[in-house]
Scaffold this motif. Sequence first.
Motif, PDB file in Angstrom:
ATOM      1  N   ALA A  89       3.429  -0.961  -5.261  1.00 25.61           N
ATOM      2  CA  ALA A  89       3.586   0.342  -5.915  1.00 25.61           C
ATOM      3  C   ALA A  89       4.293   1.233  -4.914  1.00 25.61           C
ATOM      4  O   ALA A  89       3.855   1.361  -3.769  1.00 25.61           O
ATOM      5  N   TYR A  90       5.411   1.820  -5.333  1.00 22.12           N
ATOM      6  CA  TYR A  90       6.049   2.773  -4.440  1.00 22.12           C
ATOM      7  C   TYR A  90       6.453   4.013  -5.220  1.00 22.12           C
ATOM      8  O   TYR A  90       6.883   3.967  -6.357  1.00 22.12           O
ATOM      9  N   ARG A  91       6.234   5.150  -4.564  1.00 20.31           N
ATOM     10  CA  ARG A  91       6.437   6.441  -5.195  1.00 20.31           C
ATOM     11  C   ARG A  91       7.920   6.757  -5.281  1.00 20.31           C
ATOM     12  O   ARG A  91       8.642   6.636  -4.293  1.00 20.31           O
ATOM     13  N   GLU A  97       4.141   3.859  -0.080  1.00 21.60           N
ATOM     14  CA  GLU A  97       4.253   2.482  -0.537  1.00 21.60           C
ATOM     15  C   GLU A  97       2.914   1.786  -0.343  1.00 21.60           C
ATOM     16  O   GLU A  97       2.251   1.984   0.667  1.00 21.60           O
ATOM     17  N   TYR A 121       4.965   6.223  -9.844  1.00 19.61           N
ATOM     18  CA  TYR A 121       5.023   5.011  -9.038  1.00 19.61           C
ATOM     19  C   TYR A 121       5.703   3.893  -9.813  1.00 19.61           C
ATOM     20  O   TYR A 121       5.401   3.673 -10.983  1.00 19.61           O
TER      21      TYR A 121
END
Length: 164
Positions: A89-91, A97, A121
Amino acid sequence: ASAVSGADVTTTWATPAAGSGSSHTVARNSATVGSTDETNYTTVTDMNLAVTASTTYVIDGLIVLDNSNGNHNTDLRFSFPSGTATIAAYRLDGNDEYIGIDQSSPLSLTDVNTDDNQRIYRICGVLYVGLTGGNLQILFKRNSDGNGTDQSRIVSGSYWSISP
């Protein structure tokens, strides 16, 4: 090719055999789901995806997280019937991250930043389903840095998809 004669090739369309090819399945959260619970995870049932035994899936989606009072984060959990997964999951609007590599169910990403505003995300990864099929689920709970009636929420319109 259905026929070759010298330099000429004749082609025809063929119907794929049953069970061949791939399918793309999408699940969307139709209503915002919130929770004040810091102990038990809440399942976002609109986003359950059926998975088949002994199948590998690619996961992709956008999850919108927020909270009701800007003073706590969220714990995410991915549950699946068997096998292992690598999920990240990365913003999209920041540098946050989170990643779980080759983990069995449940795969947890803890203390995901939801402070102050909505956070979007990108969820991506690979799920290797073992000998038991069932559902791939996303769950969440308020991280222990919250208090009282403050909610962690997965916002309406969040979605994810799988492709074998």
